[in-house]
Design a protein around this motif. Structure first.
Motif, mmCIF file in Angstrom:
data_model
loop_
_atom_site.group_PDB
_atom_site.id
_atom_site.type_symbol
_atom_site.label_atom_id
_atom_site.label_comp_id
_atom_site.label_asym_id
_atom_site.label_seq_id
_atom_site.Cartn_x
_atom_site.Cartn_y
_atom_site.Cartn_z
ATOM 1 N N GLY A 168 0.816 -1.201 0.000
ATOM 2 C CA GLY A 168 0.000 0.000 0.000
ATOM 3 C C GLY A 168 0.852 1.254 0.000
ATOM 4 N N GLU A 169 0.261 2.374 -0.380
ATOM 5 C CA GLU A 169 0.956 3.659 -0.388
ATOM 6 C C GLU A 169 0.864 4.299 0.987
ATOM 7 O OE1 GLU A 169 3.134 6.634 -0.817
ATOM 8 O OE2 GLU A 169 2.957 5.258 -2.528
ATOM 9 N N THR A 170 2.009 4.531 1.594
ATOM 10 C CA THR A 170 2.036 5.091 2.941
ATOM 11 C C THR A 170 2.544 6.528 2.985
ATOM 12 O OG1 THR A 170 4.280 4.307 3.418
ATOM 13 C CG2 THR A 170 2.463 2.794 3.903
ATOM 14 N N VAL A 171 3.216 7.001 1.928
ATOM 15 C CA VAL A 171 3.942 8.268 2.021
ATOM 16 C C VAL A 171 3.173 9.460 1.461
ATOM 17 C CG1 VAL A 171 6.051 9.501 1.348
ATOM 18 C CG2 VAL A 171 6.163 7.079 2.011
ATOM 19 N N CYS A 172 2.729 9.386 0.215
ATOM 20 C CA CYS A 172 2.196 10.587 -0.451
ATOM 21 C C CYS A 172 0.921 10.278 -1.215
ATOM 22 C CB CYS A 172 3.242 11.165 -1.388
ATOM 23 S SG CYS A 172 2.698 12.646 -2.279
ATOM 24 N N SER A 173 -0.089 11.117 -1.023
ATOM 25 C CA SER A 173 -1.387 10.907 -1.670
ATOM 26 C C SER A 173 -1.326 11.130 -3.180
ATOM 27 C CB SER A 173 -2.427 11.851 -1.068
ATOM 28 O OG SER A 173 -2.046 13.209 -1.245
ATOM 29 N N ARG A 174 -0.281 11.794 -3.665
ATOM 30 C CA ARG A 174 -0.153 12.008 -5.111
ATOM 31 C C ARG A 174 0.425 10.786 -5.824
ATOM 32 N NH1 ARG A 174 -0.681 16.646 -7.514
ATOM 33 N NH2 ARG A 174 1.063 16.331 -8.974
ATOM 34 N N ARG A 175 0.904 9.852 -5.071
ATOM 35 C CA ARG A 175 1.465 8.637 -5.664
ATOM 36 C C ARG A 175 0.339 7.631 -5.904
ATOM 37 N NH1 ARG A 175 7.002 7.823 -2.009
ATOM 38 N NH2 ARG A 175 7.935 9.862 -2.545
ATOM 39 N N GLN A 176 -0.292 7.768 -7.040
ATOM 40 C CA GLN A 176 -1.469 6.957 -7.320
ATOM 41 C C GLN A 176 -1.289 6.101 -8.579
ATOM 42 O OE1 GLN A 176 -4.161 6.575 -5.325
ATOM 43 N NE2 GLN A 176 -2.990 7.814 -3.866
ATOM 44 N N GLU A 177 -0.097 5.520 -8.717
ATOM 45 C CA GLU A 177 0.109 4.569 -9.808
ATOM 46 C C GLU A 177 -0.858 3.391 -9.677
ATOM 47 O OE1 GLU A 177 2.906 4.442 -12.494
ATOM 48 O OE2 GLU A 177 2.152 6.469 -12.117
ATOM 49 N N LEU A 178 -1.141 3.022 -8.429
ATOM 50 C CA LEU A 178 -2.120 1.973 -8.144
ATOM 51 C C LEU A 178 -3.243 2.561 -7.297
ATOM 52 C CD1 LEU A 178 0.579 0.269 -8.691
ATOM 53 C CD2 LEU A 178 -0.566 -1.539 -7.394
ATOM 54 N N LYS A 179 -4.480 2.324 -7.701
ATOM 55 C CA LYS A 179 -5.633 2.716 -6.915
ATOM 56 C C LYS A 179 -5.882 1.649 -5.852
ATOM 57 C CE LYS A 179 -6.172 6.156 -9.780
ATOM 58 N NZ LYS A 179 -5.750 7.516 -9.407
ATOM 59 N N VAL A 180 -6.824 1.921 -4.957
ATOM 60 C CA VAL A 180 -7.124 0.952 -3.899
ATOM 61 C C VAL A 180 -7.518 -0.394 -4.492
ATOM 62 C CG1 VAL A 180 -8.674 0.396 -1.995
ATOM 63 C CG2 VAL A 180 -7.760 2.723 -2.208
#
Length: 307
Positions: free
Chosen positions: A40-52
């Motif tokens: 999962g993405e923990t650092v930055c909300s702009r890092r959206q290469e993968l959606k939920v």
């Protein structure tokens, strides 16, 4: 009483990678001797290469290999869209959640869902650890600054909480609402042009004397050196720690995991492994916090290895 052997876990990817690189990475990791994988993405909300939804699909693929998968929540929530993604994680029923923000703790507690208390929750004493347990935490990741004697006291005080330590990788030190990588390029945070993609393992920061000091990773500040507790594995096991976390890096992950597993299995000495691991670290091996000193201090295990 005989303690359970240390098991290897893989923390969430802290850097910004392209979607295909992430998918390929977890396909490789699914075949490694890992007891637990965080995703999962923990650092930055702009890092959206993968959606939920993409993370969930990928997590199911990895879990099919027999590994325990945990979904990690974002550390610093700043908008309603961040909360929306968090709610989607909490509402799914297939995987446990690593809570890295008190908003996640609140949502999970309200639903009565057991969770992993992440390192970013900054649990520094027995009282906070007991509080997290009362809110539903069944497993916790120790704060990176805890010295060995302090961690031992906390594990002994709350022995029924599964304890995990950050054992390998650049240390995640701090988070900010500002983006340091964007600032480096004279860009605004909301117009960062996704420059983090150009730095697979973060952007190194040096002192005026050209000494490696920190690593910039978007809104996250990390250590320049690679934290390693492999030489302490027997001590960790004796104090009751259950999981040894390896943090992902761009290269040599299979080699890093292999060497850690060989040491934990007792077929290789830690000093020999550290000598080899130093080539894969991307920085000096450090363990100062574990010694109760400055985190930048060189790993004593490397001194013993004669490197």
């Amino acid at each position: 009483m005989q303690q359970d052997k240390l098991a290897l876990s893989l923390g969430p990817i802290l850097f910004f990678w392209q979607k295909q690189q992430i998918v390929d990475f977890y396909c490789q990791m699914a075949a490694q001797p890992l007891a637990m994988i965080y995703m999962g993405e923990t650092v930055c909300s702009r890092r959206q290469e993968l959606k939920v939804a993409d993370w969930l699909d990928l997590a199911r693929d990895v879990a099919s290999s027999g590994c325990d998968v945990v979904l990690s929540s974002q550390v610093l929530l700043e908008s309603e869209s961040d909360l929306k993604r968090l709610r989607k994680l909490v509402e799914q029923e297939d995987f446990r959640i690593e809570a890295n923000d008190l908003a996640a703790v609140q949502l999970l507690h309200a639903k009565g869902i057991p969770f992993v208390a992440g390192q970013a929750l900054n649990i520094y004493n027995e009282q906070t650890l007991a509080l997290m347990q009362s809110l539903g935490a069944c497993h916790w990741v120790a704060s990176i600054e805890l010295a060995a004697d302090r961690l031992a006291q906390m594990v002994a005080a709350v022995p029924d909480m599964v304890c995990e330590v950050f054992g390998w990788g650049k240390l995640p030190l701090a988070y900010s609402s500002r983006c340091f990588t964007a600032r480096h390029y004279n860009l605004k945070k909301d117009g960062c042009e996704f420059k983090c993609l150009e730095h697979e393992d973060g952007l190194p920061l040096y002192t005026r004397e050209e000494q490696a000091f920190l690593t910039i990773n978007g809104i996250q500040t990390m250590s320049a050196g690679c934290h390693s507790l492999l030489a302490r594995h027997q001590q960790l096991q004796s104090m009751g720690v259950r999981y040894f976390r390896i943090s992902p890096q761009g290269l040599y992950m299979a080699e890093v995991i292999r060497l850690h597993q060989q040491v934990l299995a007792g077929v290789m000495a830690a000093e020999a492994a550290l000598s080899e691991l130093s080539r894969y670290a991307g920085g000096t091996l450090v363990d100062g916090y574990w010694q109760g000193k400055a985190g930048i201090n060189q790993c004593e295990g490397m001194m013993h290895a004669g490197t």
